[in-house]
Design an enzyme around this catalytic site. Sequence first.
Site, short mmCIF file in Angstrom:
data_model
loop_
_atom_site.label_atom_id
_atom_site.label_comp_id
_atom_site.label_asym_id
_atom_site.label_seq_id
_atom_site.Cartn_x
_atom_site.Cartn_y
_atom_site.Cartn_z
N GLU B 272 -57.93 -1.19 -11.62
CA GLU B 272 -58.26 -0.94 -10.20
C GLU B 272 -59.70 -0.43 -10.06
O GLU B 272 -60.37 -0.74 -9.08
CB GLU B 272 -57.27 0.04 -9.57
CG GLU B 272 -55.81 -0.43 -9.57
CD GLU B 272 -55.58 -1.80 -8.92
OE1 GLU B 272 -56.37 -2.18 -8.03
OE2 GLU B 272 -54.64 -2.50 -9.34
N HIS B 275 -61.91 -3.39 -9.58
CA HIS B 275 -61.91 -3.86 -8.19
C HIS B 275 -62.79 -2.96 -7.32
O HIS B 275 -63.58 -3.43 -6.51
CB HIS B 275 -60.48 -3.82 -7.62
CG HIS B 275 -59.60 -4.96 -8.04
ND1 HIS B 275 -59.95 -6.27 -7.83
CD2 HIS B 275 -58.38 -4.99 -8.64
CE1 HIS B 275 -58.97 -7.07 -8.28
NE2 HIS B 275 -58.01 -6.31 -8.78
N GLU B 301 -60.68 -10.45 -9.15
CA GLU B 301 -59.84 -10.24 -10.34
C GLU B 301 -60.68 -10.31 -11.62
O GLU B 301 -60.35 -9.68 -12.62
CB GLU B 301 -58.71 -11.28 -10.35
CG GLU B 301 -57.60 -11.01 -11.34
CD GLU B 301 -56.66 -9.88 -10.94
OE1 GLU B 301 -56.80 -9.32 -9.82
OE2 GLU B 301 -55.79 -9.52 -11.76
#
Lengths: 501, 501
Positions: B272, B275, B301
Amino acid sequence: MVIQMVFENEVIKEIIEKYRRIWAIGHAQSVLGWDMEVNMPKEGITERSVAQGELSVMQQETLLAPKFVELVNKADGLEGLNEYEKGVVRVLKREIRISSSFPPEFLRELSETTSKATAAWTEAKEKNDYDKFAPWLDKIMELAKKGADYLGYEKYPYDALLDLFEEGLTTDEVNAMFEKLEKELKPVLDRILEEGKVPREHPLEKLEYKRENMEKVNKEILKLFGFPLGKRSRIDISPHPFTTEFGIKDVRITTRYEGIDFRRTILSTVHEFGHALYELQQDERFMFSPIRGGVSLGIHESQSRFWENIIGRSVEFAELIYPILQENLPEIKDYTPRDIYNYFNIVRPDFIRTEADVVTYNFHILLRFKLEKIMINEGIKAKDLPELWNDEMEKLLGIRPKSYADGILQDIHWAHGTIGYFPTYSIGTLLSAQIGEYMMKDMPDFGDKVRNAEFEPIKEWLRERVHKYGSIYPPKELLQRSFGEGVNPEYFIRYVKAKYL
Amino acid sequence: MVIQMVFENEVIKEIIEKYRRIWAIGHAQSVLGWDMEVNMPKEGITERSVAQGELSVMQQETLLAPKFVELVNKADGLEGLNEYEKGVVRVLKREIRISSSFPPEFLRELSETTSKATAAWTEAKEKNDYDKFAPWLDKIMELAKKGADYLGYEKYPYDALLDLFEEGLTTDEVNAMFEKLEKELKPVLDRILEEGKVPREHPLEKLEYKRENMEKVNKEILKLFGFPLGKRSRIDISPHPFTTEFGIKDVRITTRYEGIDFRRTILSTVHEFGHALYELQQDERFMFSPIRGGVSLGIHESQSRFWENIIGRSVEFAELIYPILQENLPEIKDYTPRDIYNYFNIVRPDFIRTEADVVTYNFHILLRFKLEKIMINEGIKAKDLPELWNDEMEKLLGIRPKSYADGILQDIHWAHGTIGYFPTYSIGTLLSAQIGEYMMKDMPDFGDKVRNAEFEPIKEWLRERVHKYGSIYPPKELLQRSFGEGVNPEYFIRYVKAKYL
């Protein structure tokens, strides 16, 4: 008679259908506001403010869309609307009237001025330099007066501002309320201080605690109250405790933990619970409609103060929470429930409003009301205010601030442009005693109920008389219908006398 | 050349000005969505869904307002726009095209069907009863095909769906990608499993931990990465970890704690973070504009997988975090950093995609791609799917699911109506290896940098080649410009061979 469908008229149904968008923007605004206080990383503020600004404009545009206004006006002329439907029309007409009063340039000027005034106030307070804030205060009062002119009023410009926060409230009414209060409560305060039977300080004020322990205490208390944590509510932490509602099914409170003087976090939690309960006990049939939610700041504050003062500061509440404290605050073993009670009920004149006890609190509001009134209605300028503040403080509480930060610069309200807001705090406080007395008449074993954590009948009583009406009736009418009289300071005076003399 | 003002053209400036409202509604939607996953009390869902629905409609209306569309069309015909301005036009034309494709009745039917399908899927999975879900799956595929028809496509209906999630992606491209992957990666996987040098399980999988301790570990790792916690970001807990951005200055991630098998929470946090970094490193001049933010799911991604696989699963990362683990997980003293590395790099065929390791992961996606493709392009029906699923699983990973829950019923995606989404997971995984190889060419001491927590040059490299472009260029063009080639499975195959053989 049970009315299953609250909205039956076709025009009203169309209004409710269209209103859902206004409601949705309000819901989003509340979530954005809550997140800002509770979670937002510091630098998120730039984008958050822009989003909030855009949403405000969108909400206003939707409310003032010609077709929507036309529909509300059409509904206003209809015969045979039921009470709910009339409430919808009243609330929306009021919202439309207020929202369409101010020209965009004025709103822009107000918004810019209050931003700059808030920055100036912060610096002035830090440096104890009133001159940095005084010109902004004059500017804000000028804009507030202009705002009052846009809104319109019958007698005093200040009336228009009071009405913004408490529908229908007038300067004359607040005058009468505070005159009675000053005349009758001042001698009581003097006697309390003279006699010295009520403690002015308490060793428990100095007791330090671990945050986790007090979090457990607050949650246990909320559990006793039946607060639906995780189901329809949350408790979080924020520097200034508040309650917010995202609807009827998601009502959240915050509290704070200073690590010392534990009554502050407990009473603040209990206070916010009172606000939250008002929203949680709304009639579910009002969901998404303009009559859902507490009707005014004064009535809302009466609910929070009822739980804080009438329940939270009672001897039975001290007994109720004593075992919870024993489990989480080992040092409490040296004290009795009566000590807790005394600690929760200290009376001590203090410079700071937010630190004030039940008896002196209203004098802080009275002082602010007097100054707001003469600034707005008589044009008194900022340069004369500190002297007036200090004189009045000395007259009311017998103490004179030595710094501006302890005096006129203590509250952020004026820098924010919220003029006419303070009196709702006193209205709530007075009403809470009034509601307490009515309830005890209906429920002679009120104290036992608190001691035994039987809060359901208490909540039910509040629901039946206040909560379930949402915003159907304006605050004065709600009080008349449910209690047969409006705000009456006598109850509060009796409450203080009974408690302290 | 430094362009200080990115938007200079007057028409574009007007578009950006008007777009702020669309942005603001998106901001609100993101906050509402985040709050729903992280904080919302259970019963808040009723009102939250209504608010989200209203906001969606408002956002669509604002995007498709004739004046706004006209302005975008006008800009589309202009000569001499700079790259940023062209990006604005491209993104908005695409958004307008997609948003205006579907008739309201279709969207309503889709929304109702997916709600009911999700409920049916939940029950079917619980009871391992595929027949409960099969008719819904047929219905959903029918609607997806209808949606593809509304969107339009050149070759296959599935192309239209792929494009929704990854701009410009086609069935033929995904076919080619997976063909190569299957052909070259399958023998590698077989060899890994045959040789048995790579661990298929590890005792650390069974190690239990206290949530508070792993919270500290994750925060320490994020600190090493330079994640601006409290300043521009947060980490919270949610059942399905995700990243959300409320703009450039407020980017939040979540993780989860199962109390066992600690690599899951660490790698999920690192994933995460990847991201989040993409959003945090956007050009601030794009704020409030349509070119701010990651350009596609596949590119996004690639960033999360880069941090998870290339950094998080490296031996140097195991060395870097070893002391942090020592402090918070006493049992780790019995293991070396090399053990951590082995534990983070287990290869073991598993039925469940979300449990899959680096090598087997893409086969799970390949399987789903094959089935989606034949359902959409060839009209294969739901009743034939479980057999096809199980055969394909056996062929690819050598294992055959014994229950539907372990097989075709494991993912929620189809019930939600997201068809064409899965391939972006593989695109990201393949690209992450590609980016890793490019970076190591530019930065031969990459491993040392990770070991010494020198992440700034790594972040800077990613910013310069990917992040700072926001959505100016479509994903394929971005890859061409920055790396001279598109998605190429060879890098990933090399990465797996180098790591495991």
